[in-house]
Design an enzyme around this catalytic site. Structure first.
Site, PDB file in Angstrom:
ATOM      1  N   GLU A   8       0.813  -1.221   0.000  1.00 33.53           N
ATOM      2  CA  GLU A   8       0.000   0.000   0.000  1.00 33.53           C
ATOM      3  C   GLU A   8       0.844   1.268   0.000  1.00 33.53           C
ATOM      4  O   GLU A   8       0.435   2.292  -0.504  1.00 33.53           O
ATOM      5  CB  GLU A   8      -0.950   0.012   1.200  1.00 33.53           C
ATOM      6  CG  GLU A   8      -1.979   1.118   1.142  1.00 33.53           C
ATOM      7  CD  GLU A   8      -3.230   0.822   1.946  1.00 33.53           C
ATOM      8  OE1 GLU A   8      -3.868   1.778   2.391  1.00 33.53           O
ATOM      9  OE2 GLU A   8      -3.583  -0.360   2.119  1.00 33.53           O
ATOM     10  N   ASP A 104      -3.110  -3.076   2.997  1.00 32.04           N
ATOM     11  CA  ASP A 104      -3.679  -3.281   4.333  1.00 32.04           C
ATOM     12  C   ASP A 104      -4.783  -4.329   4.292  1.00 32.04           C
ATOM     13  O   ASP A 104      -5.611  -4.343   3.375  1.00 32.04           O
ATOM     14  CB  ASP A 104      -4.257  -1.972   4.878  1.00 32.04           C
ATOM     15  CG  ASP A 104      -3.162  -1.012   5.319  1.00 32.04           C
ATOM     16  OD1 ASP A 104      -1.990  -1.422   5.330  1.00 32.04           O
ATOM     17  OD2 ASP A 104      -3.486   0.139   5.655  1.00 32.04           O
ATOM     18  N   TYR A 305      -1.061  -3.690  13.786  1.00 34.82           N
ATOM     19  CA  TYR A 305      -1.888  -2.850  12.903  1.00 34.82           C
ATOM     20  C   TYR A 305      -2.827  -1.950  13.708  1.00 34.82           C
ATOM     21  O   TYR A 305      -3.583  -2.429  14.545  1.00 34.82           O
ATOM     22  CB  TYR A 305      -2.687  -3.753  11.964  1.00 34.82           C
ATOM     23  CG  TYR A 305      -3.467  -3.013  10.920  1.00 34.82           C
ATOM     24  CD1 TYR A 305      -2.825  -2.436   9.831  1.00 34.82           C
ATOM     25  CD2 TYR A 305      -4.852  -2.880  11.018  1.00 34.82           C
ATOM     26  CE1 TYR A 305      -3.538  -1.752   8.861  1.00 34.82           C
ATOM     27  CE2 TYR A 305      -5.577  -2.199  10.054  1.00 34.82           C
ATOM     28  CZ  TYR A 305      -4.911  -1.636   8.982  1.00 34.82           C
ATOM     29  OH  TYR A 305      -5.619  -0.952   8.032  1.00 34.82           O
TER      30      TYR A 305
END
Length: 711
Positions: A8, A104, A305
């Site tokens: 990403e 992600d 995350y």
């Protein structure tokens, strides 16, 4: 033949390259024998703007609405076009056999990758890397468990449906309201209900009338026993009558009962909870907390995350606990950590629950040991909050006894409750207080004399204004703050996690501040006059979180393959027709409360004074005109006396810098001071940076509506 990995952002691409030992660096990608890793820069592809369907839509006209494309188009974002071309050439390279999506792991991450692949026209097989941290070990483990891309097709369809629906509703509602009332107004299915949540709380406070009420207590051997009340006494005389009856009377202990209880630490952090905690302890705004977390996640690799809505871990993570603990040995909690390292952990612990983890587990430390000196103050504070919560959840529960004493005096019952700590458990991490014991031992049947009788006066309190932390929580649970006619939507909102997502709520709040719909004074968030008018002028469907509840219900079904995404889009088109027609037929008027007598130099209409992040500016009230000029703005120029930032008034040679301490400098004086400070060597870039020349209308909905509107 090689596999192309699509990350990403560049930092994650570099992490993957490092984990897979890819060493040949090129412009926009890194290559090895088996893999090539490239990256997006966030979104490289987005929804086309209305004028890209039809140039006539560049002018905002009410009669053109609603704008409903037969087929949605996507375009390459111009500022990232160079990277898109690199990614495209790699996808189409004959030596690339397959694509591995490594964006992600979630709805939005899937959209980032799939829009690129669709735009390129990819026909090659797709695999998916699904990981919750970007440490070397997590990446290597993830590549051993790559999933087939088809398994995430429904996730992509849900993401695409959300994106297209937000465009259709947001573009049309914003254009309709703006052109109807000749004012810069913005609507959205998340931002408008958020204004309503704040307005409801504000009304509650404004209409609140405090009421006095009274309680009675007796003192026995230094302990206060409270009168058991069947009602709230609003008349003090009622308690004075009871006081008269029990005065000088003998009482009796009816029951002494102890009950052992335990409590666990607060749950592991999800993003919203952490943002709330950071605001509570450090007054860090939600956006600031998220940005800090991103640094800890991407740059330092210290936390998992961040954009998660879960407070739990999956069972298979139990074996990773010890190495995460070893990383925390670098903090001041090493003595507690050493005790925990010697213990064994089970997946039966309360922190493990597979059913309550969807895309990502709770935010916890990784196995990477922190170099405290390399962290900024904010990074250190956030890391320690996460580490503390993690440790507390691994420690024993807090054990305590609730001792309840029931007594009778005449015909009245009294009660005393005492909490007696037995084992501090997780509380020992921050609390070193010793156990408390009663100095007087009450016994059943014991008679006593009252030493003192007191009547206490109390007053009901209004609810508190939202702050940036509590508003996030309210967005997560809007059903608790807005009256919903249908209770089933309250259930849906609770199940779906409220309005917005953990990743977008901070942006929504910031946007509402920037467009002057909300304001924060002394930490109290209030609705502005503009915000109130937006609610009055908006169709009721857009002021309630019910719309989001209905959307989210269907998007989750699309993710599970139980609802057709095209059917959902058609429903949103029908809804948009309804909303636009309501706005068109409305007879209400918009009143500018910040209208000045300054005429616009371009069109002659009166200008509006608006607040920006850095000061104030005048903006033409006609949205089509777009003329603007600064009145004042905060600069980076420091006062030579008190060192505070100075405010710039005016422009050009007439510009004046003023400080709150009273010091004033003209533009020429400031220029001279800058030259003297650097021996006459001041670059144009440094000068720009120093006085912060950037001019921006922070409450302008046009750029959001025309570019990448996030509702």
């Amino acid at each position: 033949m090689k596999s192309l990995i699509l990350a990403e952002k560049p930092s994650v691409g570099r992490d993957i390259a490092n984990a897979l030992n890819l060493q040949q660096k090129s412009n926009g990608y890194i290559e090895g024998k088996q893999y090539i890793v490239t990256w997006a820069l966030g979104h490289l592809v987005t929804n086309a703007t209305p004028e890209q369907y039809n140039p006539s839509y560049k002018e905002w006209n009410l009669e053109d609405l609603p704008i409903i494309p037969k087929k949605m188009k996507t375009v390459v974002i111009s500022k990232t076009n160079r990277q898109f071309k690199i990614v495209k050439s790699l996808i189409l390279d004959k030596n690339v056999k397959e694509i591995i999506i490594a964006t992600d792991a979630g709805r939005e991450g899937e959209l980032v990758a799939r829009l690129i692949l669709d735009k390129v026209g990819n026909k090659k097989p797709i695999k998916r890397l699904w990981i919750s941290s970007v440490t070397k070990k997590a990446i290597q483990e993830g590549f051993k468990q790559l999933k087939n891309g088809n398994a995430y097709q429904n996730l992509y369809e849900a993401a695409l449906a959300r994106s297209e629906a937000d465009w259709i509703v947001g573009i049309n509602a914003t254009r309709a309201l703006t052109t109807k009332y000749d004012a810069q107004l913005s609507l959205g299915r998340v931002q408008t209900p958020t204004i309503q949540i704040v307005k409801s709380r504000q009304d509650e406070i404004n209409y609140f009338k405090p009421e006095k009420y009274y309680t009675l207590s007796i003192n026995v051997d230094g302990y206060d026993l409270n009168l058991k009340q069947q009602k709230r006494y609003k008349d003090k005389k009622e308690l004075e009558l009871i006081e008269h009856k029990i005065k000088h009377q003998e009482g009796k202990i009816l029951e002494v009962k102890g009950k052992n209880k335990k409590s666990y630490a607060q749950p592991l952090f999800n993003l919203t909870d952490l943002q709330q905690e950071a605001y509570k302890h450090y007054k860090m705004g939600p956006k600031e907390t998220l940005n800090t977390l991103q640094h800890l996640y991407e740059r330092h690799k210290l936390v998992t995350y961040p954009r998660t809505d879960s407070n739990y871990l999956t069972d298979d993570m139990v074996d990773t606990i010890q190495e995460r603990l070893r990383a925390i040995l670098a903090t001041d909690y090493k003595s507690h950590v050493r005790d925990l390292i010697s213990e064994s952990f089970s997946s039966k612990m309360h922190i493990f629950n597979n059913q309550k983890v969807s895309d990502h587990h709770a935010i916890i430390p990784t196995e990477v040991r922190p170099s405290i000196e390399q962290l900024s103050q904010r990074e250190f504070k956030i890391y320690m909050l996460i580490a503390e919560r993690f440790l507390e959840n691994l420690m024993n529960p807090y054990l305590y006894e609730v001792l309840t004493i029931h007594a009778q005096l005449k015909d009245y019952n009294f009660v005393l409750k005492e909490i007696i700590p037995k084992q501090l458990g997780y509380k020992a991490l921050k609390d070193q207080t010793s156990s408390h014991t009663l100095t007087h031992s009450f016994k059943e049947g014991q008679l006593f004399k009252v030493h003192r009788i007191e009547i206490h006066e109390h007053e009901t309190k209004a609810p508190e204004y939202f702050n940036e932390g509590s508003l996030l929580k309210a967005m997560e649970n809007p059903q608790n703050h807005i009256d919903l006619n249908d209770k089933k939507y309250a259930k849906t909102l609770k199940h779906s996690g409220g309005i917005g997502t953990v990743a977008t709520r901070a942006d929504i709040i910031e946007k509402l501040f920037n467009m002057n719909a909300l304001e924060s004074r002394d930490g109290k968030i209030k609705v502005t006059s503009k915000g109130k008018q937006i609610l009055e002028l908006s169709p009721s469907e857009l002021t309630s979180p019910i719309l989001t509840a209905q959307w989210e219900e269907k998007l989750m079904l699309i993710e599970k393959g139980k609802y057709n995404s095209q059917k959902f889009i058609q429903e949103m088109k029908n809804f948009t027709f309804k909303v636009v027609n309501k706005i068109k037929s409305s007879e209400q008027k918009y009143k500018h409360d910040n209208l000045t007598t300054t005429e616009c130099p371009t069109c002659g209409k009166f200008m509006i004074k608006v607040k920006t992040k850095n000061g104030q500016m005048l903006v033409c009230q006609d949205p089509k005109c777009k003329t603007k000029k600064n009145i004042q703005r905060k600069t980076n120029a420091r006062c030579p006396y008190c060192k505070k930032k100075m405010t710039l008034f005016g422009k050009g040679k007439e510009a004046v810098y003023r400080c709150v301490c009273g010091h004033t400098e003209t533009q020429s004086q400031m220029d001279k001071r800058m030259r003297d400070k650097t021996n006459g060597k001041v670059s144009r870039k440094e000068m720009k940076k120093y006085i912060n020349k950037k001019e921006e209308i922070d409450n302008n909905p046009f750029k959001d509506a025309l570019k990448n509107l996030k509702l």
